[in-house]
Design an enzyme around this catalytic site. Structure first.
Site, PDB file in Angstrom:
ATOM      1  N   SER A 151       4.634   3.421  -5.861  1.00 50.88           N
ATOM      2  CA  SER A 151       4.526   4.648  -6.660  1.00 50.88           C
ATOM      3  C   SER A 151       4.072   4.368  -8.085  1.00 50.88           C
ATOM      4  O   SER A 151       4.701   3.595  -8.795  1.00 50.88           O
ATOM      5  CB  SER A 151       5.918   5.283  -6.785  1.00 50.88           C
ATOM      6  OG  SER A 151       6.030   6.397  -6.008  1.00 50.88           O
ATOM      7  N   HIS A 177      -1.804  13.582   0.221  1.00 51.53           N
ATOM      8  CA  HIS A 177      -0.791  12.534   0.174  1.00 51.53           C
ATOM      9  C   HIS A 177      -1.215  11.262   0.876  1.00 51.53           C
ATOM     10  O   HIS A 177      -0.656  10.205   0.625  1.00 51.53           O
ATOM     11  CB  HIS A 177       0.513  13.047   0.790  1.00 51.53           C
ATOM     12  CG  HIS A 177       1.643  13.055  -0.177  1.00 51.53           C
ATOM     13  ND1 HIS A 177       2.885  12.568   0.111  1.00 51.53           N
ATOM     14  CD2 HIS A 177       1.693  13.483  -1.458  1.00 51.53           C
ATOM     15  CE1 HIS A 177       3.663  12.697  -0.933  1.00 51.53           C
ATOM     16  NE2 HIS A 177       2.968  13.253  -1.903  1.00 51.53           N
ATOM     17  N   HIS A 237       6.402   6.403   4.146  1.00 49.79           N
ATOM     18  CA  HIS A 237       7.850   6.316   3.907  1.00 49.79           C
ATOM     19  C   HIS A 237       8.661   6.901   5.061  1.00 49.79           C
ATOM     20  O   HIS A 237       8.250   7.878   5.688  1.00 49.79           O
ATOM     21  CB  HIS A 237       8.230   7.084   2.628  1.00 49.79           C
ATOM     22  CG  HIS A 237       7.676   6.489   1.374  1.00 49.79           C
ATOM     23  ND1 HIS A 237       6.463   6.886   0.850  1.00 49.79           N
ATOM     24  CD2 HIS A 237       8.158   5.527   0.541  1.00 49.79           C
ATOM     25  CE1 HIS A 237       6.233   6.191  -0.264  1.00 49.79           C
ATOM     26  NE2 HIS A 237       7.234   5.368  -0.464  1.00 49.79           N
ATOM     27  N   TYR A 261      11.290   8.639   4.774  1.00 51.26           N
ATOM     28  CA  TYR A 261      11.744  10.001   4.452  1.00 51.26           C
ATOM     29  C   TYR A 261      10.708  11.068   4.769  1.00 51.26           C
ATOM     30  O   TYR A 261      11.009  12.258   4.763  1.00 51.26           O
ATOM     31  CB  TYR A 261      12.206  10.110   2.984  1.00 51.26           C
ATOM     32  CG  TYR A 261      11.166   9.794   1.929  1.00 51.26           C
ATOM     33  CD1 TYR A 261      10.076  10.633   1.713  1.00 51.26           C
ATOM     34  CD2 TYR A 261      11.287   8.661   1.130  1.00 51.26           C
ATOM     35  CE1 TYR A 261       9.126  10.346   0.742  1.00 51.26           C
ATOM     36  CE2 TYR A 261      10.345   8.363   0.154  1.00 51.26           C
ATOM     37  CZ  TYR A 261       9.263   9.208  -0.033  1.00 51.26           C
ATOM     38  OH  TYR A 261       8.327   8.923  -0.981  1.00 51.26           O
ATOM     39  N   GLU A 262       9.476  10.646   5.063  1.00 52.50           N
ATOM     40  CA  GLU A 262       8.466  11.631   5.457  1.00 52.50           C
ATOM     41  C   GLU A 262       8.689  12.096   6.892  1.00 52.50           C
ATOM     42  O   GLU A 262       8.077  13.070   7.328  1.00 52.50           O
ATOM     43  CB  GLU A 262       7.059  11.034   5.302  1.00 52.50           C
ATOM     44  CG  GLU A 262       6.680  10.796   3.842  1.00 52.50           C
ATOM     45  CD  GLU A 262       5.366  10.049   3.699  1.00 52.50           C
ATOM     46  OE1 GLU A 262       4.306  10.656   3.909  1.00 52.50           O
ATOM     47  OE2 GLU A 262       5.408   8.846   3.385  1.00 52.50           O
ATOM     48  N   ALA A 267       8.328   1.069  -6.944  1.00 51.89           N
ATOM     49  CA  ALA A 267       9.097   1.596  -8.065  1.00 51.89           C
ATOM     50  C   ALA A 267      10.549   1.640  -7.594  1.00 51.89           C
ATOM     51  O   ALA A 267      10.813   1.990  -6.446  1.00 51.89           O
ATOM     52  CB  ALA A 267       8.615   2.992  -8.413  1.00 51.89           C
ATOM     53  N   MET A 271      13.305   3.095  -1.832  1.00 53.64           N
ATOM     54  CA  MET A 271      13.160   3.820  -0.562  1.00 53.64           C
ATOM     55  C   MET A 271      12.066   3.251   0.334  1.00 53.64           C
ATOM     56  O   MET A 271      11.587   3.951   1.235  1.00 53.64           O
ATOM     57  CB  MET A 271      12.833   5.292  -0.841  1.00 53.64           C
ATOM     58  CG  MET A 271      13.768   5.986  -1.820  1.00 53.64           C
ATOM     59  SD  MET A 271      13.207   7.665  -2.200  1.00 53.64           S
ATOM     60  CE  MET A 271      14.265   8.075  -3.591  1.00 53.64           C
ATOM     61  N   SER A 272      11.632   2.009   0.104  1.00 52.33           N
ATOM     62  CA  SER A 272      10.463   1.573   0.882  1.00 52.33           C
ATOM     63  C   SER A 272      10.483   0.136   1.384  1.00 52.33           C
ATOM     64  O   SER A 272      10.521  -0.119   2.588  1.00 52.33           O
ATOM     65  CB  SER A 272       9.198   1.777   0.043  1.00 52.33           C
ATOM     66  OG  SER A 272       9.291   1.035  -1.149  1.00 52.33           O
ATOM     67  N   ASN A 324      13.472   3.397 -13.767  1.00 49.95           N
ATOM     68  CA  ASN A 324      14.585   4.174 -14.335  1.00 49.95           C
ATOM     69  C   ASN A 324      15.873   3.435 -14.014  1.00 49.95           C
ATOM     70  O   ASN A 324      15.899   2.613 -13.106  1.00 49.95           O
ATOM     71  CB  ASN A 324      14.630   5.570 -13.679  1.00 49.95           C
ATOM     72  CG  ASN A 324      14.760   5.472 -12.165  1.00 49.95           C
ATOM     73  OD1 ASN A 324      13.759   5.237 -11.459  1.00 49.95           O
ATOM     74  ND2 ASN A 324      15.964   5.604 -11.651  1.00 49.95           N
ATOM     75  N   HIS A 360      11.057  12.444 -10.535  1.00 44.98           N
ATOM     76  CA  HIS A 360       9.884  11.656 -10.153  1.00 44.98           C
ATOM     77  C   HIS A 360       8.926  11.477 -11.327  1.00 44.98           C
ATOM     78  O   HIS A 360       8.213  10.479 -11.409  1.00 44.98           O
ATOM     79  CB  HIS A 360       9.182  12.330  -8.969  1.00 44.98           C
ATOM     80  CG  HIS A 360       8.108  11.482  -8.364  1.00 44.98           C
ATOM     81  ND1 HIS A 360       8.366  10.244  -7.799  1.00 44.98           N
ATOM     82  CD2 HIS A 360       6.775  11.666  -8.235  1.00 44.98           C
ATOM     83  CE1 HIS A 360       7.237   9.717  -7.361  1.00 44.98           C
ATOM     84  NE2 HIS A 360       6.250  10.558  -7.614  1.00 44.98           N
TER      85      HIS A 360
END
Ligand code: HPA
Length: 270
Positions: A28, A59, A81, A83-84, A111, A209-210, A233, A245
């Site tokens: 990201s 996307h 991902h 989550y998709e 990220a 998340m990846s 962050n 985001h």
């Protein structure tokens, strides 16, 4: 699944016969690096038969083939991902595909939120190990014997040699690096403060998340793996403000120049 990967490979080979030595996944906000290499060709994910592509318009990403100095690379600009809504085996299909194209080594980037309180947004972290307790293994299901063994060893997913290479490259670029453990959760929501405390108590330094499942799939098929997290962050509860985001993107933008310099050097030296 093996046939599905072979189908994707055939679809790519109809278009291009590029032989990458190194595979790179850009996380990201870090995708810009792909525009800086000597590009030989690109293939949009939507043009690969059987490839898991996001249904969200705009996307889908692409494979970028080209050279960093003399080193032939295939770069994923945009990843898939969990989550998709894909099966985990589909999430790691692109990783396996790059291995099947010929890449023996892979550099994964992402990220991530910092859960080590000594970290600060903008830090770059060499991934030394990972925790995937919160997500299904990408190796669940019938084992693909053509790729690797049923019960693969995971005692050195992130090559110690490549960790050292990354450290030396960072030093030469004058970039200070962190080193730590990455924990993968499913997303797409950010974690709760309690989940971040749990991750910290497990020994994690960064949450995301990846990447970890891709590292597992690559390790399973014998690729040499390394990874860099951009701490965009501080994770929930450590951060005093709510996460969004936009902040992730903005921090990634700020470190983009250092990141690109580092990645280019690592690719040539790995
Ligand atoms: N948590 C999970 N994934 C992330 C974060 C985070 O705080 N920041 C960027 N990706």
């Amino acid at each position: 699944m093996y046939n599905k990967i072979m189908g994707c490979l055939a679809s790519i080979r109809e278009k291009i016969d590029f032989q990458p030595e190194i595979a790179v996944v850009l996380g990201s906000g870090l995708g810009d690096f792909a525009n800086e290499i000597r590009i030989a060709d690109t293939i949009s994910y939507t043009d690969i038969e059987g490839f898991p592509v996001s249904t969200v318009k705009g996307h889908a990403g692409k494979f970028v083939f080209g050279y960093v100095e003399e080193t032939p690379v295939v770069i994923m600009q945009g990843r898939v991902h969990y989550y998709e809504g894909y099966e985990m085996s589909d999430v790691v299909l692109p990783t396996r595909l790059m291995g099947m194209m010929g890449a023996k080594k892979i550099l994964l980037t992402n990220a991530a939120g910092g859960c080590n309180p000594e970290f600060k947004p903008g830090d770059l972290m060499i991934i030394s190990d990972h925790i995937t307790t919160g997500v299904p293994s990408p190796l669940i299901g019938k084992n693909i014997e053509e790729l690797g063994t049923r019960f693969p060893d995971m005692s050195e997913v992130y090559s110690r040699r490549l960790q050292e290479v990354m450290k030396v490259c960072a030093d030469e670029c004058g970039i200070e690096m962190r080193k730590g453990v990455y924990v993968q959760f499913t997303g797409p929501n950010y974690e709760t403060p309690a989940e971040v405390r749990l991750a910290r108590s497990w020994g994690a330094d960064a949450v995301g998340m990846s990447t970890a499942v891709e590292a597992m799939a690559a390790n399973h098929m014998g690729m040499e793996v390394c990874g860099i997290s951009c701490i965009t962050n501080m994770a929930a509860g450590i951060s005093k403000v709510q996460l969004n985001h936009k902040e992730v993107q903005e921090t990634a933008d700020k470190v983009a120049d250092d990141f690109k310099k580092l990645v280019a050097k690592v690719i040539v030296n790995m």
